[in-house]
Design a protein around this motif. Structure first.
Motif, short mmCIF file in Angstrom:
data_model
loop_
_atom_site.label_atom_id
_atom_site.label_comp_id
_atom_site.label_asym_id
_atom_site.label_seq_id
_atom_site.Cartn_x
_atom_site.Cartn_y
_atom_site.Cartn_z
N ASP A 8 0.81 -1.22 0.00
CA ASP A 8 0.00 0.00 0.00
C ASP A 8 0.84 1.27 0.00
O ASP A 8 0.30 2.36 -0.17
N SER A 11 1.04 3.77 -3.19
CA SER A 11 0.21 3.08 -4.18
C SER A 11 -0.34 4.04 -5.22
O SER A 11 -0.92 5.08 -4.89
N LYS A 13 1.33 5.93 -7.16
CA LYS A 13 2.16 7.13 -7.30
C LYS A 13 3.45 6.82 -8.06
O LYS A 13 3.85 5.67 -8.21
N GLN A 68 5.43 12.06 -7.47
CA GLN A 68 5.01 12.53 -6.14
C GLN A 68 6.19 12.54 -5.17
O GLN A 68 6.11 13.15 -4.11
N ASP A 202 4.12 9.73 2.46
CA ASP A 202 2.89 9.19 1.90
C ASP A 202 1.69 9.53 2.79
O ASP A 202 0.62 9.93 2.31
N ASP A 203 1.86 9.39 4.10
CA ASP A 203 0.78 9.73 5.04
C ASP A 203 0.40 11.20 4.92
O ASP A 203 -0.79 11.56 4.91
N ARG A 204 1.40 12.07 4.85
CA ARG A 204 1.12 13.50 4.74
C ARG A 204 0.41 13.81 3.43
O ARG A 204 -0.55 14.59 3.41
N GLN A 205 0.88 13.23 2.35
CA GLN A 205 0.26 13.48 1.06
C GLN A 205 -1.20 13.04 1.03
O GLN A 205 -2.04 13.68 0.40
N GLU A 206 -1.49 11.95 1.73
CA GLU A 206 -2.84 11.39 1.74
C GLU A 206 -3.71 11.94 2.87
O GLU A 206 -4.90 11.61 2.92
N ARG A 208 -3.44 11.04 5.84
CA ARG A 208 -3.75 9.82 6.57
C ARG A 208 -3.38 9.97 8.04
O ARG A 208 -2.29 10.41 8.37
#
Length: 334
Positions: A8, A11, A13, A68, A202-206, A208
């Protein structure tokens, strides 16, 4: 290396990998990133030897592929810093590339470490080419805005035998993070240091948010002051699913004690513990879903206003970190 993937992570990107000096896009590092993040697209172009041509190619690649994330190592980290407008991770960046080439005997005939698409195997480093690299590095740290400072992470091996640019990076960017290792980006460093930073991005971009797990210092050391058995294994498991923080007492008027605590945490847990330490004498005020603590602290927390679940390391239920690991493994959704 452990046979592990993160299906995940990033994912859907695109990640641009920028290789180091004398390497190529066929480097094992790029292939390993593809294996670890199978749902991401990792592109890794062969860079021209002349730096002006290389940075031009990279700017065109960013414009067309719209990655990304950019990951650059050594010389590639120097180039990646100049690719504004995208999240970047610079691993042992060679910001003084011209001097590095001169000091480490890189002048003369060189052989590419990996096969290139054009079939060229050798190249010549002249004094004129060294000057080109010196000129190129003068463009580093240009137009570093507040937004850019938050988009760039630097990873620095604590045993780098080739370059030392931690201080130079730190003068321009706040996110300078050490890891245990040398100059080369090994499989172990990728798994234990690079992947956690990619997960933060990834968490920041999403947008999350993860459940919060705190580990109190009272549960981290054995009777001899060494890391408790299975602590590191459990920590590395937890960071895949949770936002994990470390908690230690604030030694009032004792900055040396607090600095020693921070150093011990980084020495034991390395990169994933960076910026995750909270020094407080009131851990009950922390907002978290779980906190893992030794007996005295756990008992105090159980009778406090702490809203989450208290896990007492050393208790009948959780005698060891192995039992704590099993507990969280059973909680993880399939």
């Amino acid at each position: 290396m452990e046979q592990k993937i993160f299906p995940d992570l990033m994912s859907g990107k695109t990640i641009l990998y920028v290789h180091g000096f004398g390497s190529a896009g066929s480097t094992h590092t790029a292939e390993l990133l593809r294996q670890l993040m199978p749902r991401a697209t990792v592109i890794a172009p062969d860079l021209p030897i002349h730096p002006d041509e290389a940075i031009s190619l990279l700017n065109d690649t960013v414009a067309t592929a719209r990655p990304q994330l950019v990951v650059g190592t050594s010389m590639g980290g120097m180039y990646a810093e100049q690719l504004h407008g995208v999240d970047r991770i610079l691993v042992n960046p060679a910001f003084e590339m011209g001097d590095t080439m001169s000091h480490h005997g890189m002048v003369g005939k060189q052989t590419f470490q990996n096969p290139r698409q054009d079939g060229v195997q050798e190249f010549i480093v002249t004094k004129a080419l060294v000057k080109e690299y010196r000129d190129c590095t003068t463009h580093c740290f240009a137009d570093v805005t507040d937004e850019e400072r938050q988009r760039v992470y630097g990873l620095f091996g604590d045993n780098d035998e080739l370059v030392d640019t931690f201080g130079l990076f730190s003068a321009h960017y706040p996110q300078a993070i050490p890891f245990h290792g040398g100059h080369r980006l090994t499989e172990s460093v990728i798994l234990h240091s690079l992947i956690p930073v990619i997960r933060w991005i990834d968490d920041r971009q999403e947008g999350r948010e993860r459940q919060q797990v705190y580990i109190h210092e009272s549960a981290m050391k054995d009777a001899h002051g060494n890391p408790a058995s299975c602590l590191l294994k459990t920590f590395e498991y937890l960071i895949e699913t949770y936002d994990v923080g470390i908690v230690a007492p604030a030694a009032v008027n004792s900055p040396d004690v607090m600095a020693a605590t921070a150093e011990w945490v980084m020495q034991v847990l390395s990169t994933p513990a960076w910026n995750r330490l909270t020094l407080t004498n009131q851990p009950e005020r922390l907002l978290g879903d779980f906190i893992i603590a030794g007996h005295d602290m756990a008992q105090a927390l159980k009778h406090s206003a702490f809203m989450g679940t208290v896990i007492e390391w050393g208790s009948d239920t959780f005698k060891t970190w192995e039992e704590i690991l099993v507990f969280f493994q059973r909680l993880k959704p399939e």
